[in-house]
Scaffold this active site. Structure first.
Site, PDB file in Angstrom:
ATOM      1  N   HIS A   1       6.519   4.387  -9.187  1.00  9.96           N
ATOM      2  CA  HIS A   1       7.531   4.416  -8.139  1.00  9.96           C
ATOM      3  C   HIS A   1       7.453   3.110  -7.346  1.00  9.96           C
ATOM      4  CE1 HIS A   1       3.436   5.638  -6.457  1.00  9.96           C
ATOM      5  NE2 HIS A   1       3.805   4.583  -5.274  1.00  9.96           N
TER       6      HIS A   1
ATOM      7  N   ARG B   1      -3.848   9.240   1.873  1.00 10.30           N
ATOM      8  CA  ARG B   1      -2.704   9.765   2.637  1.00 10.30           C
ATOM      9  C   ARG B   1      -1.843  10.515   1.744  1.00 10.30           C
ATOM     10  NH1 ARG B   1      -3.714   4.112   4.585  1.00 10.30           N
ATOM     11  NH2 ARG B   1      -4.928   4.143   6.415  1.00 10.30           N
TER      12      ARG B   1
ATOM     13  N   HIS C   1       2.886  -0.317  -7.098  1.00 10.47           N
ATOM     14  CA  HIS C   1       1.422  -0.059  -7.301  1.00 10.47           C
ATOM     15  C   HIS C   1       1.221   0.208  -8.679  1.00 10.47           C
ATOM     16  CE1 HIS C   1      -0.001   0.188  -2.781  1.00 10.47           C
ATOM     17  NE2 HIS C   1       0.846  -0.642  -2.791  1.00 10.47           N
ATOM     18  N   GLY C   2       2.168   0.162  -9.346  1.00  8.75           N
ATOM     19  CA  GLY C   2       1.981   0.485 -10.830  1.00  8.75           C
ATOM     20  C   GLY C   2       1.778   2.006 -11.412  1.00  8.75           C
TER      21      GLY C   2
END
EC number: 3.6.4.-
Length: 317
Positions: free
Chosen positions: A225, A109, A221-222
């Site tokens: 951001h 995505r 998610h590391g």
């Protein structure tokens, strides 16, 4: 999520590789083929339509038996695959690196959003090929730079200050791998620049999140951001983050997991990711998501005075 090997294959030219996108007919042929177990991890030769992905990645594609995969017969698949190849062909990938590059798991995505940014003539990525390729290399994990606002996947901007930009993600409208749950709502927060941030700008963001997005958890998610997600979806995010972290380590893609600013991240998520980085099992880590945490003292005294009560959000109710 999908491996880069689901989009393209390497062709050796002199001492480095050129990457070529798959076509949908080659993929379709591979999906119907009977392949020996020993050949599951090898690129498949369809004879008629060219090279196809390794059969071990069959579940990455949407079929009558698997509706969770990519819609590989869409024009968006071709655009994403071509964009990946364009970025990979802009750098030198040697024989010692090619397996590691193709095994990287990427966000499908995210890549579709970069295609949409590229096609938007009002967007900076439409005008700068250099910035576009930089954005793709960050998205596929080849660059050590974090995703900043200029190189972000994009979406609808709902908040911005001197340090942060908050985007509403538009996955419901996607073609390649759309979110099917019509109740989906999620946001991403990017840094405008990768540099130290003043306390006042952090305070502005926390005030916005506390008053306008009080039904959401701030996680990461590391990758440098923040994500702002419904509490009901946190466990699902935890499964995905843990699986990607373990897969990257197993394949030798030792990517540093960025815990980000503890003042902004939801306490339980910070505990989960810290435990994951220490090497604990998924079961042990996930227990921390549902554990009552001792509330830390507010680093920003008087924060509640920054907003009037009539500004409290109904988002997520």
């Amino acid at each position: 999520m999908a491996e880069l090997a689901c989009f393209c294959y390497p062709h050796l030219e002199n001492d480095s590789y050129r990457f070529i996108p798959f076509n949908s007919l080659a993929i379709k042929c591979m999906l119907t083929a009977k392949v020996d177990k020993k050949d599951q991890d090898k690129f498949y030769n369809s004879i008629i339509y060219g090279i196809a992905p390794p059969p071990q990645f069959k579940k990455r594609y949407n079929t009558s038996d698997n509706s969770r995969g990519m819609n590989y017969e869409t024009s968006m698949f071709n655009k994403v695959a071509a964009l990946i190849c364009e970025a990979l062909n802009s750098i030198k990938v040697t024989q010692s690196d090619v397996a590691s590059v193709l095994s990287k798991i990427v966000s499908v995505r995210h890549l579709e959003n970069l295609v949409l940014r590229r096609e938007n003539h009002q967007d900076v990525l439409f005008h700068s090929k250099e910035l576009l390729l930089k954005s793709v290399l960050i998205a596929i994990g080849h660059s050590k730079e974090i995703e900043t606002t200029a190189t972000a996947e994009g979406g609808e901007i709902v908040f911005q200050n001197a340090a942060f930009t908050m985007w509403k993600l538009t996955y419901l409208e996607h073609k390649l791998m759309p979110i099917l749950d019509q109740n989906f709502i999620e946001y991403k927060i990017t840094l405008n620049e990768d540099k130290p941030i003043s306390e006042s700008h952090v305070k502005e963001l926390i005030a916005e999140l506390r008053w306008q997005y009080n039904k959401f958890a701030v996680i990461t998610h590391g990758k440098g951001h923040y994500r702002v997600v419904k509490y009901s979806s946190v466990a699902n995010h935890a499964d995905r983050v843990y699986a990607t972290f373990k897969s990257n380590n197993k394949n030798g893609n030792m990517i540093e997991f960025n815990l980000l600013d503890q003042r902004i991240i939801w306490q339980n998520w910070y505990a989960f990711t810290s435990s994951m980085k220490q090497g604990n099992t998924l079961e042990i880590c996930k227990k921390l998501l549902f554990q009552k945490m001792k509330r830390e003292s507010n680093p920003f005294k008087g924060l509640s005075t920054d907003r009037k009560m009539d500004e409290v959000s109904q988002i997520g109710i």
